[in-house]
Design an enzyme around this catalytic site. Structure first.
Site, mmCIF file in Angstrom:
data_model
loop_
_atom_site.group_PDB
_atom_site.id
_atom_site.type_symbol
_atom_site.label_atom_id
_atom_site.label_comp_id
_atom_site.label_asym_id
_atom_site.label_seq_id
_atom_site.Cartn_x
_atom_site.Cartn_y
_atom_site.Cartn_z
ATOM 1 N N CYS A 107 -4.643 4.567 12.998
ATOM 2 C CA CYS A 107 -3.937 3.391 12.475
ATOM 3 C C CYS A 107 -2.868 3.804 11.474
ATOM 4 O O CYS A 107 -2.072 2.984 11.045
ATOM 5 C CB CYS A 107 -4.907 2.388 11.839
ATOM 6 S SG CYS A 107 -5.528 2.873 10.224
ATOM 7 N N HIS A 137 -6.171 -1.708 -6.311
ATOM 8 C CA HIS A 137 -6.112 -1.974 -4.875
ATOM 9 C C HIS A 137 -6.270 -0.670 -4.096
ATOM 10 O O HIS A 137 -5.612 0.326 -4.396
ATOM 11 C CB HIS A 137 -4.757 -2.616 -4.552
ATOM 12 C CG HIS A 137 -4.518 -2.809 -3.087
ATOM 13 N ND1 HIS A 137 -5.084 -3.839 -2.379
ATOM 14 C CD2 HIS A 137 -3.773 -2.110 -2.205
ATOM 15 C CE1 HIS A 137 -4.695 -3.757 -1.113
ATOM 16 N NE2 HIS A 137 -3.896 -2.727 -0.976
ATOM 17 N N HIS A 197 -7.634 -2.213 2.939
ATOM 18 C CA HIS A 197 -8.296 -3.361 3.554
ATOM 19 C C HIS A 197 -9.503 -2.912 4.369
ATOM 20 O O HIS A 197 -9.588 -1.770 4.814
ATOM 21 C CB HIS A 197 -7.316 -4.137 4.441
ATOM 22 C CG HIS A 197 -6.294 -4.889 3.653
ATOM 23 N ND1 HIS A 197 -5.076 -4.325 3.308
ATOM 24 C CD2 HIS A 197 -6.315 -6.131 3.099
ATOM 25 C CE1 HIS A 197 -4.402 -5.214 2.583
ATOM 26 N NE2 HIS A 197 -5.122 -6.310 2.451
ATOM 27 N N ASP A 257 -13.558 -3.915 12.971
ATOM 28 C CA ASP A 257 -13.318 -3.454 14.348
ATOM 29 C C ASP A 257 -13.513 -1.938 14.475
ATOM 30 O O ASP A 257 -12.933 -1.302 15.336
ATOM 31 C CB ASP A 257 -11.906 -3.839 14.781
ATOM 32 C CG ASP A 257 -10.833 -3.202 13.879
ATOM 33 O OD1 ASP A 257 -11.198 -2.463 12.938
ATOM 34 O OD2 ASP A 257 -9.645 -3.447 14.118
ATOM 35 N N ARG A 287 -14.199 -0.536 9.379
ATOM 36 C CA ARG A 287 -13.048 0.353 9.227
ATOM 37 C C ARG A 287 -12.414 0.081 7.870
ATOM 38 O O ARG A 287 -11.775 -0.941 7.673
ATOM 39 C CB ARG A 287 -12.046 0.109 10.367
ATOM 40 C CG ARG A 287 -10.769 0.904 10.268
ATOM 41 C CD ARG A 287 -10.000 0.877 11.585
ATOM 42 N NE ARG A 287 -9.568 -0.474 11.929
ATOM 43 C CZ ARG A 287 -8.366 -0.988 11.619
ATOM 44 N NH1 ARG A 287 -7.484 -0.284 10.947
ATOM 45 N NH2 ARG A 287 -8.058 -2.217 11.986
ATOM 46 N N CYS A 303 -9.625 0.877 5.658
ATOM 47 C CA CYS A 303 -8.286 1.409 5.859
ATOM 48 C C CYS A 303 -7.662 1.563 4.470
ATOM 49 O O CYS A 303 -7.402 0.574 3.803
ATOM 50 C CB CYS A 303 -7.547 0.390 6.725
ATOM 51 S SG CYS A 303 -5.957 0.904 7.268
#
Ligand code: ZN
Length: 136
Positions: free
Chosen positions: A69, A106, A109, A113, A121, A123
């Protein structure tokens, strides 16, 4: 032992001094690094990934997988409530934002999936992470 439950707080001015401008934009302003750009994307060394802002240990290298990704991806987190999730409705999407529970920075996310048995996941921006090489 380091008290990892204690919250880390700084003023925005202090964060600006502690972090690089790019890190500040991502960690404190919820930015996202360009896909494929991150320094940890292809990192296969054994060790622990920590929050770049406060050193909170978040993931280990055996939780990392190649999601294609464009960002470092993990299928689980180090247990102990180190990561908080928040509902994120920016950009017209409903996503789960992941935030360091110790300093509120932060990270990225969380999606459901994932291809591994956890189905998750995480990410994460490379710029939100630091890496400590160690034998697990
Ligand atoms: Zn942190």
């Amino acid at each position: 032992m380091e008290d990892t439950t204690k919250k880390v707080t700084h003023t925005e001015e202090e964060w600006k001094e502690m972090l690089t401008p790019e890190q500040y934009r991502i960690l404190r302003k919820k930015g996202t690094e360009p896909p494929g750009s991150g320094k940890f994307l292809l990192n296969e060394e054994k060790g622990v990934y920590t929050c770049a802002a406060c050193g909170n240990e978040l993931f280990t290298s055996d939780m990392k997988f190649d999601s294609h990704c464009g960002w470092p991806s993990f299928d689980r987190e180090i247990p102990g409530g180190k990561i908080e999730t928040h509902r994120d409705t920016s950009f017209g999407m409903i996503r789960k934002e992941i935030v360091c529970n110790r300093c509120g920075s932060h990270l990225g996310h969380l999606f459901d999936d994932g291809p591994t048995e956890t189905g998750l996941r995480y990410c994460v921006n490379s710029l939100s992470l630091d890496f400590k090489k160690k034998e697990l």
